[in-house]
Structure formats: structure tokens, C-alpha cells
Design a protein around this motif. Structure first.
Motif, PDB file in Angstrom:
ATOM      1  N   ALA A  70       0.851  -1.191   0.000  1.00  0.00           N
ATOM      2  CA  ALA A  70       0.000   0.000   0.000  1.00  0.00           C
ATOM      3  C   ALA A  70       0.892   1.247   0.000  1.00  0.00           C
ATOM      4  N   VAL A  71       0.383   2.353  -0.532  1.00  0.00           N
ATOM      5  CA  VAL A  71       1.194   3.555  -0.738  1.00  0.00           C
ATOM      6  C   VAL A  71       0.588   4.783  -0.062  1.00  0.00           C
ATOM      7  N   LEU A  72       1.458   5.762   0.211  1.00  0.00           N
ATOM      8  CA  LEU A  72       1.075   6.999   0.893  1.00  0.00           C
ATOM      9  C   LEU A  72       0.452   8.009  -0.067  1.00  0.00           C
ATOM     10  N   LEU A  73      -0.280   8.940   0.494  1.00  0.00           N
ATOM     11  CA  LEU A  73      -0.961   9.985  -0.266  1.00  0.00           C
ATOM     12  C   LEU A  73      -0.005  10.777  -1.153  1.00  0.00           C
ATOM     13  N   MET A  82      -1.606  15.767  -9.160  1.00  0.00           N
ATOM     14  CA  MET A  82      -2.707  16.513  -8.556  1.00  0.00           C
ATOM     15  C   MET A  82      -2.275  16.974  -7.167  1.00  0.00           C
ATOM     16  N   PRO A  83      -2.880  18.050  -6.664  1.00  0.00           N
ATOM     17  CA  PRO A  83      -2.605  18.473  -5.286  1.00  0.00           C
ATOM     18  C   PRO A  83      -3.063  17.393  -4.302  1.00  0.00           C
ATOM     19  N   PRO A  84      -2.343  17.229  -3.187  1.00  0.00           N
ATOM     20  CA  PRO A  84      -2.723  16.200  -2.206  1.00  0.00           C
ATOM     21  C   PRO A  84      -4.155  16.334  -1.685  1.00  0.00           C
ATOM     22  N   ASN A  85      -4.644  17.570  -1.466  1.00  0.00           N
ATOM     23  CA  ASN A  85      -6.006  17.715  -0.936  1.00  0.00           C
ATOM     24  C   ASN A  85      -7.056  17.227  -1.938  1.00  0.00           C
ATOM     25  N   GLU A  86      -6.848  17.479  -3.214  1.00  0.00           N
ATOM     26  CA  GLU A  86      -7.771  16.990  -4.245  1.00  0.00           C
ATOM     27  C   GLU A  86      -7.660  15.472  -4.388  1.00  0.00           C
ATOM     28  N   THR A  87      -6.433  14.971  -4.329  1.00  0.00           N
ATOM     29  CA  THR A  87      -6.206  13.527  -4.414  1.00  0.00           C
ATOM     30  C   THR A  87      -6.884  12.820  -3.252  1.00  0.00           C
ATOM     31  N   ARG A  88      -6.789  13.401  -2.055  1.00  0.00           N
ATOM     32  CA  ARG A  88      -7.394  12.798  -0.852  1.00  0.00           C
ATOM     33  C   ARG A  88      -8.908  12.717  -0.998  1.00  0.00           C
ATOM     34  N   ALA A  89      -9.531  13.751  -1.539  1.00  0.00           N
ATOM     35  CA  ALA A  89     -10.985  13.733  -1.738  1.00  0.00           C
ATOM     36  C   ALA A  89     -11.378  12.648  -2.739  1.00  0.00           C
ATOM     37  N   LEU A  90     -10.611  12.497  -3.798  1.00  0.00           N
ATOM     38  CA  LEU A  90     -10.903  11.465  -4.797  1.00  0.00           C
ATOM     39  C   LEU A  90     -10.650  10.072  -4.224  1.00  0.00           C
ATOM     40  N   ARG A  96     -14.872   4.845  -0.332  1.00  0.00           N
ATOM     41  CA  ARG A  96     -16.185   4.753   0.299  1.00  0.00           C
ATOM     42  C   ARG A  96     -17.342   4.617  -0.673  1.00  0.00           C
ATOM     43  N   VAL A  97     -17.245   5.214  -1.841  1.00  0.00           N
ATOM     44  CA  VAL A  97     -18.362   5.204  -2.784  1.00  0.00           C
ATOM     45  C   VAL A  97     -18.193   4.098  -3.824  1.00  0.00           C
ATOM     46  N   HIS A  98     -17.052   4.084  -4.496  1.00  0.00           N
ATOM     47  CA  HIS A  98     -16.832   3.144  -5.595  1.00  0.00           C
ATOM     48  C   HIS A  98     -16.236   1.823  -5.122  1.00  0.00           C
ATOM     49  N   ARG A  99     -15.666   1.809  -3.935  1.00  0.00           N
ATOM     50  CA  ARG A  99     -15.111   0.604  -3.314  1.00  0.00           C
ATOM     51  C   ARG A  99     -14.073  -0.103  -4.190  1.00  0.00           C
ATOM     52  N   LEU A 100     -13.211   0.700  -4.816  1.00  0.00           N
ATOM     53  CA  LEU A 100     -12.138   0.156  -5.651  1.00  0.00           C
ATOM     54  C   LEU A 100     -10.798   0.159  -4.938  1.00  0.00           C
ATOM     55  N   VAL A 101     -10.707   0.920  -3.856  1.00  0.00           N
ATOM     56  CA  VAL A 101      -9.458   1.111  -3.140  1.00  0.00           C
ATOM     57  C   VAL A 101      -9.722   0.875  -1.651  1.00  0.00           C
ATOM     58  N   THR A 102      -8.713   0.361  -0.953  1.00  0.00           N
ATOM     59  CA  THR A 102      -8.804   0.156   0.485  1.00  0.00           C
ATOM     60  C   THR A 102      -7.850   1.115   1.182  1.00  0.00           C
ATOM     61  N   GLU A 103      -8.327   1.756   2.246  1.00  0.00           N
ATOM     62  CA  GLU A 103      -7.493   2.641   3.054  1.00  0.00           C
ATOM     63  C   GLU A 103      -7.037   1.879   4.286  1.00  0.00           C
ATOM     64  N   LEU A 104      -5.729   1.859   4.515  1.00  0.00           N
ATOM     65  CA  LEU A 104      -5.154   1.196   5.681  1.00  0.00           C
ATOM     66  C   LEU A 104      -4.620   2.255   6.626  1.00  0.00           C
ATOM     67  N   GLU A 105      -4.985   2.158   7.885  1.00  0.00           N
ATOM     68  CA  GLU A 105      -4.488   3.102   8.879  1.00  0.00           C
ATOM     69  C   GLU A 105      -3.654   2.349   9.898  1.00  0.00           C
ATOM     70  N   GLY A 106      -2.646   3.029  10.435  1.00  0.00           N
ATOM     71  CA  GLY A 106      -1.798   2.421  11.454  1.00  0.00           C
ATOM     72  C   GLY A 106      -0.933   1.301  10.911  1.00  0.00           C
ATOM     73  N   ALA A 107      -0.562   1.373   9.637  1.00  0.00           N
ATOM     74  CA  ALA A 107       0.224   0.311   9.014  1.00  0.00           C
ATOM     75  C   ALA A 107       1.727   0.460   9.264  1.00  0.00           C
ATOM     76  N   ASP A 108       2.146   1.608   9.824  1.00  0.00           N
ATOM     77  CA  ASP A 108       3.571   1.874  10.034  1.00  0.00           C
ATOM     78  C   ASP A 108       3.871   2.079  11.514  1.00  0.00           C
ATOM     79  N   MET A 112       2.963   6.751   9.735  1.00  0.00           N
ATOM     80  CA  MET A 112       3.255   7.720   8.684  1.00  0.00           C
ATOM     81  C   MET A 112       1.974   8.244   8.041  1.00  0.00           C
ATOM     82  N   GLY A 113       0.826   7.821   8.544  1.00  0.00           N
ATOM     83  CA  GLY A 113      -0.451   8.219   7.973  1.00  0.00           C
ATOM     84  C   GLY A 113      -1.070   7.072   7.201  1.00  0.00           C
ATOM     85  N   PRO A 114      -2.264   7.286   6.671  1.00  0.00           N
ATOM     86  CA  PRO A 114      -2.937   6.204   5.951  1.00  0.00           C
ATOM     87  C   PRO A 114      -2.218   5.851   4.650  1.00  0.00           C
TER      88      PRO A 114
END
Length: 122
Positions: A70-73, A82-90, A96-108, A112-114
Motif C-alpha cells: 500500500a502507498v502513501l498519499l 494533482m494536489p494532495p487535498n484533491e487527491t485525498r478527496a478522490l 467509500r463510494v466506488h469501493r475500488l481502493v482500500t485505506e489502511l491506517e496504522g500500518a507503520d 506515517m499516515g494512511p
């Protein structure tokens, strides 16, 4: 006969994660979502756009470059150009909407963030 307001507050607190001092009128914003205001409500529908595709491809490419991890923002935003804030919204929409990507938190360690990864296809 008076109304016991303590019971109502306790009942409200348990059902909606209410905390003393919370105001129903306060708006909670995601600081990463600058620009056009987004609500990030799970039921909110965002159409899949070319920007979503660009971010999804960036997640896939970054993940491939990191041997499937998994990779960082910042890496995703850089690859999507793209700017990080726009990338984060997408990424939120893709998660959450399209369910194509999984967000992992606390992986480091340290955190280091999600991180994000594409969902495996069957």
C-alpha cells in the motif's frame, strides 16, 4: 413534574457519539479537503470521473512500484499530478463510494499516515 435532562443527554450521547460541549450547529470539516466543500457522507454519491480514474491508476502504478505494498498519499498525488487535498478527496470516493481502493491506517511504526491499495479482483 420536571423532565430529567441528564437522562436525555445520556441517551443522546450513546446513540450518536455525543460529547458534552458539542453543538449540533457546528460543521466538521476534513482539513485535507480544501477547495469546494465536501461533506464526506458515506451515502453521498460521486460520479466516477476521469479524475477518479487518474487517481486509481496512480494508486495501481505506485503500488506496483512498491512490490504490491500500500502507498502513501504524497506518492499517489505525485503520480496523478494533482494536489494532495484533491487527491485525498478522490481517494475518499474511490474508497467509500466506488469501493475500488482500500485505506489502511496504522500500518507503520511510527505511524506515517494512511496508505491505500487497490482491492484485489477475482
Amino acid at each position: 413534574m420536571g423532565v430529567d435532562h441528564r437522562w436525555g443527554a445520556a441517551q443522546h450521547r450513546g446513540k450518536q457519539q455525543w460529547r458534552p460541549g458539542d453543538l449540533a450547529e457546528e460543521r466538521i470539516k476534513d482539513p485535507a479537503a480544501a477547495g469546494a466543500e465536501r461533506t464526506f457522507v458515506d451515502g453521498e454519491r460521486q460520479e466516477y470521473t476521469q479524475e477518479h480514474e487518474r487517481v486509481f491508476e496512480a494508486v495501481s502504478a505506485a503500488q506496483a512500484a512498491h512490490d504490491g505494498d500500500a502507498v502513501l498519499l504524497d506518492d499517489i498525488a505525485r503520480r496523478a499530478d494533482m494536489p494532495p487535498n484533491e487527491t485525498r478527496a478522490l481517494l475518499h470516493d474511490l474508497t467509500r463510494v466506488h469501493r475500488l481502493v482500500t485505506e489502511l491506517e496504522g500500518a507503520d511504526t511510527p505511524d506515517m499516515g494512511p496508505r491505500w491499495e487497490t482491492k484485489p479482483r477475482l
